[in-house]
Design a protein around this motif. Structure first.
Motif, PDB file in Angstrom:
ATOM      1  N   VAL A 176       0.843  -1.203   0.000  1.00  0.00           N
ATOM      2  CA  VAL A 176       0.000   0.000   0.000  1.00  0.00           C
ATOM      3  C   VAL A 176       0.874   1.248   0.000  1.00  0.00           C
ATOM      4  CG1 VAL A 176      -1.709   1.306   1.338  1.00  0.00           C
ATOM      5  CG2 VAL A 176      -1.957  -1.157   1.097  1.00  0.00           C
ATOM      6  N   LEU A 177       1.917   1.251   0.819  1.00  0.00           N
ATOM      7  CA  LEU A 177       2.827   2.389   0.874  1.00  0.00           C
ATOM      8  C   LEU A 177       3.489   2.638  -0.476  1.00  0.00           C
ATOM      9  CD1 LEU A 177       4.409   4.558   2.438  1.00  0.00           C
ATOM     10  CD2 LEU A 177       6.020   2.773   3.097  1.00  0.00           C
ATOM     11  N   ALA A 234      -2.122   5.766   4.667  1.00  0.00           N
ATOM     12  CA  ALA A 234      -2.781   4.498   4.994  1.00  0.00           C
ATOM     13  C   ALA A 234      -1.748   3.365   5.087  1.00  0.00           C
ATOM     14  CB  ALA A 234      -3.841   4.161   3.956  1.00  0.00           C
ATOM     15  N   GLY A 235      -0.830   3.315   4.136  1.00  0.00           N
ATOM     16  CA  GLY A 235       0.216   2.293   4.163  1.00  0.00           C
ATOM     17  C   GLY A 235       1.086   2.407   5.404  1.00  0.00           C
ATOM     18  N   LEU A 236       1.457   3.644   5.752  1.00  0.00           N
ATOM     19  CA  LEU A 236       2.248   3.839   6.970  1.00  0.00           C
ATOM     20  C   LEU A 236       1.433   3.479   8.208  1.00  0.00           C
ATOM     21  CD1 LEU A 236       4.138   7.137   6.109  1.00  0.00           C
ATOM     22  CD2 LEU A 236       5.149   4.884   6.503  1.00  0.00           C
ATOM     23  N   GLU A 255       2.541  -2.729  13.272  1.00  0.00           N
ATOM     24  CA  GLU A 255       3.564  -3.747  13.508  1.00  0.00           C
ATOM     25  C   GLU A 255       4.939  -3.157  13.844  1.00  0.00           C
ATOM     26  OE1 GLU A 255       3.614  -7.333  12.216  1.00  0.00           O
ATOM     27  OE2 GLU A 255       1.428  -7.396  12.159  1.00  0.00           O
ATOM     28  N   PHE A 256       5.218  -1.956  13.337  1.00  0.00           N
ATOM     29  CA  PHE A 256       6.561  -1.378  13.458  1.00  0.00           C
ATOM     30  C   PHE A 256       6.488   0.033  14.028  1.00  0.00           C
ATOM     31  CE2 PHE A 256       6.469  -4.104   9.637  1.00  0.00           C
ATOM     32  CZ  PHE A 256       7.345  -5.086  10.046  1.00  0.00           C
ATOM     33  N   VAL A 282       7.548   7.702  11.223  1.00  0.00           N
ATOM     34  CA  VAL A 282       7.603   8.209   9.849  1.00  0.00           C
ATOM     35  C   VAL A 282       6.245   8.785   9.438  1.00  0.00           C
ATOM     36  CG1 VAL A 282       7.893   7.541   7.424  1.00  0.00           C
ATOM     37  CG2 VAL A 282       9.489   6.695   9.148  1.00  0.00           C
ATOM     38  N   ASN A 283       5.158   8.139   9.852  1.00  0.00           N
ATOM     39  CA  ASN A 283       3.819   8.618   9.528  1.00  0.00           C
ATOM     40  C   ASN A 283       3.578  10.002  10.141  1.00  0.00           C
ATOM     41  OD1 ASN A 283       1.286   8.548   8.388  1.00  0.00           O
ATOM     42  ND2 ASN A 283       0.454   7.046   9.803  1.00  0.00           N
ATOM     43  N   LYS A 284       3.944  10.166  11.407  1.00  0.00           N
ATOM     44  CA  LYS A 284       3.787  11.475  12.057  1.00  0.00           C
ATOM     45  C   LYS A 284       4.630  12.530  11.351  1.00  0.00           C
ATOM     46  CE  LYS A 284       4.021  11.747  16.473  1.00  0.00           C
ATOM     47  NZ  LYS A 284       4.368  11.544  17.897  1.00  0.00           N
TER      48      LYS A 284
END
Length: 109
Positions: free
Chosen positions: A9-10, A29-31, A37-38, A44-46
């Motif tokens: 997705v990412l 969404a991918g992040l 899980e990670f 990274v998403n933030k």
């Protein structure tokens, strides 16, 4: 397995970023999927959301000429992609136009 899906997705979102549509939404969404899980994916998403919002606010403050330049660059990316994929040649064939410059350099005439 969820990590593989989140990565797919990412990557799809990253490929969609230069094009009009939900590219950044798919990236987030991918992040988000990977963040289940990670821990690094959550960070990274933030980071990505913060800088995306900065970009949107910056662009909103810019002169109309700057906004038009960004729109023009986006259009150029889209048109170049369509040409490389051979869609101009296909559409030209429907209209009876057989101009050599319509042919994709990747897929030929």
């Amino acid at each position: 397995m969820l990590g593989v899906f989140g990565t797919a997705v990412l990557l799809a979102g990253i490929l969609m970023i230069p094009y009009p549509g939900p590219g950044w939404l798919v990236v987030f969404a991918g992040l988000g999927i990977l963040a289940t899980e990670f821990h690094w994916a959550h960070r990274v998403n933030k980071f990505a959301k913060r800088h995306y919002q900065r970009w949107v606010r910056w662009l909103g403050r810019q002169h109309l000429a700057t906004k038009l330049a960004v729109m023009g660059a986006t259009c150029l990316v889209v048109l170049t992609t369509l040409w490389l994929l051979g869609l101009f040649n296909t559409a030209g064939g429907w209209l009876g136009l057989h101009w050599t410059w319509l042919a994709s350099p990747l897929f030929g005439p």
